[in-house]
Design a protein around this motif. Sequence first.
Motif, PDB file in Angstrom:
ATOM      1  N   LEU A 186       0.854  -1.193   0.000  1.00 31.07           N
ATOM      2  CA  LEU A 186       0.000   0.000   0.000  1.00 31.07           C
ATOM      3  C   LEU A 186       0.885   1.236   0.000  1.00 31.07           C
ATOM      4  O   LEU A 186       1.975   1.236   0.563  1.00 31.07           O
ATOM      5  N   LEU A 187       0.383   2.280  -0.636  1.00 37.97           N
ATOM      6  CA  LEU A 187       1.173   3.507  -0.761  1.00 37.97           C
ATOM      7  C   LEU A 187       0.342   4.710  -0.329  1.00 37.97           C
ATOM      8  O   LEU A 187      -0.847   4.799  -0.644  1.00 37.97           O
ATOM      9  N   TRP A 188       0.987   5.594   0.419  1.00 39.53           N
ATOM     10  CA  TRP A 188       0.395   6.895   0.730  1.00 39.53           C
ATOM     11  C   TRP A 188       1.371   7.958   0.265  1.00 39.53           C
ATOM     12  O   TRP A 188       2.540   7.932   0.683  1.00 39.53           O
ATOM     13  N   ARG A 189       0.942   8.845  -0.590  1.00 37.58           N
ATOM     14  CA  ARG A 189       1.800   9.957  -1.004  1.00 37.58           C
ATOM     15  C   ARG A 189       1.333  11.201  -0.246  1.00 37.58           C
ATOM     16  O   ARG A 189       0.185  11.604  -0.353  1.00 37.58           O
ATOM     17  N   THR A 190       2.244  11.775   0.538  1.00 36.13           N
ATOM     18  CA  THR A 190       1.843  12.919   1.341  1.00 36.13           C
ATOM     19  C   THR A 190       2.611  14.170   0.918  1.00 36.13           C
ATOM     20  O   THR A 190       3.709  14.085   0.379  1.00 36.13           O
ATOM     21  N   ALA A 191       2.000  15.322   1.179  1.00 35.99           N
ATOM     22  CA  ALA A 191       2.671  16.606   0.937  1.00 35.99           C
ATOM     23  C   ALA A 191       2.473  17.481   2.161  1.00 35.99           C
ATOM     24  O   ALA A 191       1.575  17.238   2.972  1.00 35.99           O
ATOM     25  N   GLN A 192       3.333  18.469   2.303  1.00 36.22           N
ATOM     26  CA  GLN A 192       3.248  19.443   3.386  1.00 36.22           C
ATOM     27  C   GLN A 192       3.406  18.831   4.770  1.00 36.22           C
ATOM     28  O   GLN A 192       2.869  19.365   5.742  1.00 36.22           O
ATOM     29  N   ALA A 193       4.119  17.720   4.858  1.00 36.24           N
ATOM     30  CA  ALA A 193       4.415  17.175   6.179  1.00 36.24           C
ATOM     31  C   ALA A 193       5.910  16.911   6.253  1.00 36.24           C
ATOM     32  O   ALA A 193       6.471  16.250   5.383  1.00 36.24           O
ATOM     33  N   ALA A 194       6.551  17.429   7.275  1.00 36.63           N
ATOM     34  CA  ALA A 194       7.967  17.138   7.481  1.00 36.63           C
ATOM     35  C   ALA A 194       8.085  15.665   7.863  1.00 36.63           C
ATOM     36  O   ALA A 194       7.218  15.122   8.553  1.00 36.63           O
TER      37      ALA A 194
END
Length: 432
Positions: A186-194
Amino acid sequence: MPDNAAGIPVKIIAVGDELLEGRTADTNSQRIQRAIGGHGVQVALIQVVPDRPSDIVRALDRTEDGDLVFVSGGLGSTPDDLTREVVADWAQAPLAEDPAVRAQLEQRWKKRGLKTSSGADRQSQVPRGMKPVTNPVGSAPALVGRLRGRMLVLLPGVPQELEGLLKPVVLMLHDMGALPQPSPTLLWRTAQAAELNLVKTCADIRARYSNLDWSWWLTDWGVDIRLASRSTTAGPGDLAAAEKELDLVLGRLVYSRRMESLPQVVQRLMLDRRRTLSVAESCTAGLIGGRLTDQPGSSGFFRGGILAYADEIKKEQLGIPAAMLREKGAVSRETAEAMATGCRGKIGTDYAVAVSGISGPDGGTQAKPVGTTWVAVATPVAVFSRQYRFPADRQRNRLLTVAAAIDSVRRVLEGGDDKSPWAADDSWCLPS
Ligand code: ATP
Ligand code: MG
């Protein structure tokens, strides 16, 4: 597919003087790692060696019976391309011309209106026991086969060619029993999180599902998280249960669950909603517009932008009052919001995103240190803005700004035109 392939050691040999001289980064090993990731194998060793037969042989000698060995580079037709010959010699597998490869190479040159190059003589040679895999991008085929107990895969060095070959090669390895079925991933692509914040956010879940395989890596847009159940102690329900919990805690940070880029997501959302976007860029000076138009079809939503690097342009092109610039500064809530609103009005789009910041290394003050950046999004009904404090150098601060701006648009599209795209605990953001 026999189970005993699981856990087989993978060894990568990257051949090339340029890799050892700091001229070229070894991205091919990374590509190989990604292509076989999730297949239940483990990269045990990466060796980077010069274009010298004795060094290639020494690297081959460091592999063992039962290993899966990828060799990148040196399959071209120039005199320094020696991999094919060195491997044939090392494995005592005589080279012979493969008529099918020869025919393909000739056809390739003919199509381009060229005479068959002398390189075809060498590139159609195949060591006994290896099978060629057609190169969809360039000329040299990949070579795959079991020699001296190792499953050997020879790949060309040009990254685009290697990338194009990895898919058919992985399929072939799977058919030959050298790679297990990919385990569910499973994949989660995140943005705006250090990254650190993200690790903290997931810490509890990670502790409870430590039998799953967790991996994290930085991308142009943020951080990706991958979860796989390759370990034999993970029950079939564990992955699904962890997925539910992760979905809950990650929430707005996730821009996609599959391998698509942030601009691709924004483009899809914009086109679905038949909305248009423009950009007003100060510190990024066009980088945001550039990334938003990476994908074909971007003209369906992206109209253009104003590259307002100097204050005069902010005044003349975006109508920012001189008094605002004097009293609040170019890097301020007021200016960023006025840039977004001005841009939206001037270009005539549904949305506009504006950025104004101090990327560094100079220009910082005590009140506005390097990294201080305002992002504003104007929607048909409101304008929202937020102050970031990016922690890095000029180049990375600018990249973080691009990702934050594009992702803020994504959040508005998903959350609604009348809702701020930011929450209190967003990484790098100051309390509003
Ligand atoms: P060619 O037909 O171009 O000679 P080749 O298979 O012989 O292909 P190399 O000559 O080793 O491959 O490399 C071709 C180019 O690919 C190099 O100039 C280098 O920039 C790039 N390259 C080679 N190895 C790597 C690597 N491990 N990672 C990234 N780039 C690489
Ligand atoms: Mg070469």
